[in-house]
Design an enzyme around this catalytic site. Sequence first.
Site, PDB file in Angstrom:
ATOM      1  N   LYS A 100      -0.843  -4.272   5.755  1.00  0.00           N
ATOM      2  CA  LYS A 100      -2.070  -3.465   5.707  1.00  0.00           C
ATOM      3  C   LYS A 100      -3.322  -4.347   5.660  1.00  0.00           C
ATOM      4  O   LYS A 100      -4.275  -4.116   6.399  1.00  0.00           O
ATOM      5  CB  LYS A 100      -2.071  -2.549   4.466  1.00  0.00           C
ATOM      6  CG  LYS A 100      -0.937  -1.554   4.433  1.00  0.00           C
ATOM      7  CD  LYS A 100      -1.013  -0.660   3.198  1.00  0.00           C
ATOM      8  CE  LYS A 100      -0.925  -1.393   1.875  1.00  0.00           C
ATOM      9  NZ  LYS A 100       0.345  -2.144   1.663  1.00  0.00           N
ATOM     10  N   ARG A 151      -3.154   6.097  -2.860  1.00  0.00           N
ATOM     11  CA  ARG A 151      -1.770   5.750  -3.130  1.00  0.00           C
ATOM     12  C   ARG A 151      -1.032   6.874  -3.847  1.00  0.00           C
ATOM     13  O   ARG A 151       0.161   6.726  -4.140  1.00  0.00           O
ATOM     14  CB  ARG A 151      -1.724   4.504  -4.019  1.00  0.00           C
ATOM     15  CG  ARG A 151      -1.348   3.218  -3.285  1.00  0.00           C
ATOM     16  CD  ARG A 151      -1.542   2.095  -4.293  1.00  0.00           C
ATOM     17  NE  ARG A 151      -0.774   0.920  -4.056  1.00  0.00           N
ATOM     18  CZ  ARG A 151      -1.249  -0.188  -3.456  1.00  0.00           C
ATOM     19  NH1 ARG A 151      -2.438  -0.223  -2.931  1.00  0.00           N
ATOM     20  NH2 ARG A 151      -0.500  -1.245  -3.369  1.00  0.00           N
ATOM     21  N   ARG A 176       3.735 -15.043   0.532  1.00  0.00           N
ATOM     22  CA  ARG A 176       2.321 -14.796   0.842  1.00  0.00           C
ATOM     23  C   ARG A 176       1.385 -15.750   0.096  1.00  0.00           C
ATOM     24  O   ARG A 176       1.551 -15.996  -1.080  1.00  0.00           O
ATOM     25  CB  ARG A 176       1.974 -13.344   0.482  1.00  0.00           C
ATOM     26  CG  ARG A 176       0.477 -13.046   0.566  1.00  0.00           C
ATOM     27  CD  ARG A 176       0.199 -11.576   0.678  1.00  0.00           C
ATOM     28  NE  ARG A 176       0.469 -10.838  -0.550  1.00  0.00           N
ATOM     29  CZ  ARG A 176       0.261  -9.526  -0.666  1.00  0.00           C
ATOM     30  NH1 ARG A 176      -0.192  -8.816   0.360  1.00  0.00           N
ATOM     31  NH2 ARG A 176       0.530  -8.914  -1.808  1.00  0.00           N
ATOM     32  N   ARG A 195      -0.406 -14.597  -5.448  1.00  0.00           N
ATOM     33  CA  ARG A 195      -0.695 -13.583  -6.462  1.00  0.00           C
ATOM     34  C   ARG A 195       0.389 -13.573  -7.530  1.00  0.00           C
ATOM     35  O   ARG A 195       1.567 -13.667  -7.221  1.00  0.00           O
ATOM     36  CB  ARG A 195      -0.785 -12.200  -5.791  1.00  0.00           C
ATOM     37  CG  ARG A 195      -2.173 -11.943  -5.238  1.00  0.00           C
ATOM     38  CD  ARG A 195      -2.241 -10.698  -4.406  1.00  0.00           C
ATOM     39  NE  ARG A 195      -1.528  -9.545  -4.947  1.00  0.00           N
ATOM     40  CZ  ARG A 195      -1.465  -8.378  -4.334  1.00  0.00           C
ATOM     41  NH1 ARG A 195      -2.069  -8.204  -3.172  1.00  0.00           N
ATOM     42  NH2 ARG A 195      -0.809  -7.376  -4.868  1.00  0.00           N
ATOM     43  N   ARG A 243       6.970  -2.713  -7.562  1.00  0.00           N
ATOM     44  CA  ARG A 243       5.944  -2.164  -6.671  1.00  0.00           C
ATOM     45  C   ARG A 243       6.572  -1.345  -5.554  1.00  0.00           C
ATOM     46  O   ARG A 243       6.032  -0.314  -5.149  1.00  0.00           O
ATOM     47  CB  ARG A 243       5.084  -3.297  -6.106  1.00  0.00           C
ATOM     48  CG  ARG A 243       4.100  -3.853  -7.144  1.00  0.00           C
ATOM     49  CD  ARG A 243       3.604  -5.246  -6.820  1.00  0.00           C
ATOM     50  NE  ARG A 243       2.920  -5.340  -5.558  1.00  0.00           N
ATOM     51  CZ  ARG A 243       2.817  -6.464  -4.841  1.00  0.00           C
ATOM     52  NH1 ARG A 243       3.370  -7.578  -5.282  1.00  0.00           N
ATOM     53  NH2 ARG A 243       2.161  -6.462  -3.718  1.00  0.00           N
TER      54      ARG A 243
END
Length: 217
Positions: free
Chosen positions: A16, A91, A130, A163, A174
């Site tokens: 996203k 969300r 990431r 992160r 998540r």
Amino acid sequence: MGRRFIVLLGPPGAGKGTQAARLAQAAGLAHLASGDLFREHLSRGTELGKVAQAYMTRGELVPDDVTTRMIAERLAQPDAATGAVFDGFPRTVAQAEGLDRLLAEHGERVQRAVVIDARREELVRRLTGRWLCRECQTPYHQTSRPPRVPGRCDGCGGELYQRPDDTVEVVERRLAVYEDQTQPLLAWYERAGVLARVDGERDVEAVQRALARAIAS
Ligand code: ADP
Ligand code: ADP
Ligand code: ZN
């Protein structure tokens, strides 16, 4: 011409952020990423940042009222005068209702909600590899999209970091939260007649083209 509003839906790691930045740039819209806004509050040490932190660390959602208020504030800023690409918001169904109400105040609505999806193993691979730019939030991946210079952003030279919620344990949480609380939004936007789907497992440029087609149709 009224403002244009596009929602990008999809599980954590689907792409996203990567796609929202490109789409916003190409379409001249603001890129409105709720996670980035929360992280900015956190780094500035605001009250909102303090409230959000506990939820983010656990991989849970920040309460709807807090989140929707933050988005309303952000939407009032001048760069959203042409509209916005929402990345990571809404969300929950309550947030989608909140957004609808917010836009309806000006006679506006969501033009398209596009789901970007990928298989679970790929999502976990993407999130645990990431790296993000501290300055401009551009996402990289240690193997799929490495920066030209290790540890530095190609675009702005900023420092790259991982992160704290991109660990396997928090990612599992998540993904479960996504299935529980965010998946129901697909049916919500389907009923509104604005839902489209894009296969997120293709390369970044192919996903970008599919997304452009989805919002043009
Ligand atoms: P999200 O915002 O949905 O969590 P990101 O855009 O941050 O997802 O992407 C998650 C990770 O996957 C990043 O490391 C990014 O570089 C990588 N990525 C994004 N899109 C693709 C793609 N199409 N193919 C391979 N890796 C991708
Ligand atoms: P992802 O890369 O998983 O899409 P984000 O950066 O969008 O992650 O979100 C990181 C965290 O910020 C979430 O796990 C959640 O705690 C919080 N968050 C972001 N957007 C929302 C939202 N719309 N509602 C509630 N919490 C949110
Ligand atoms: Zn950067």
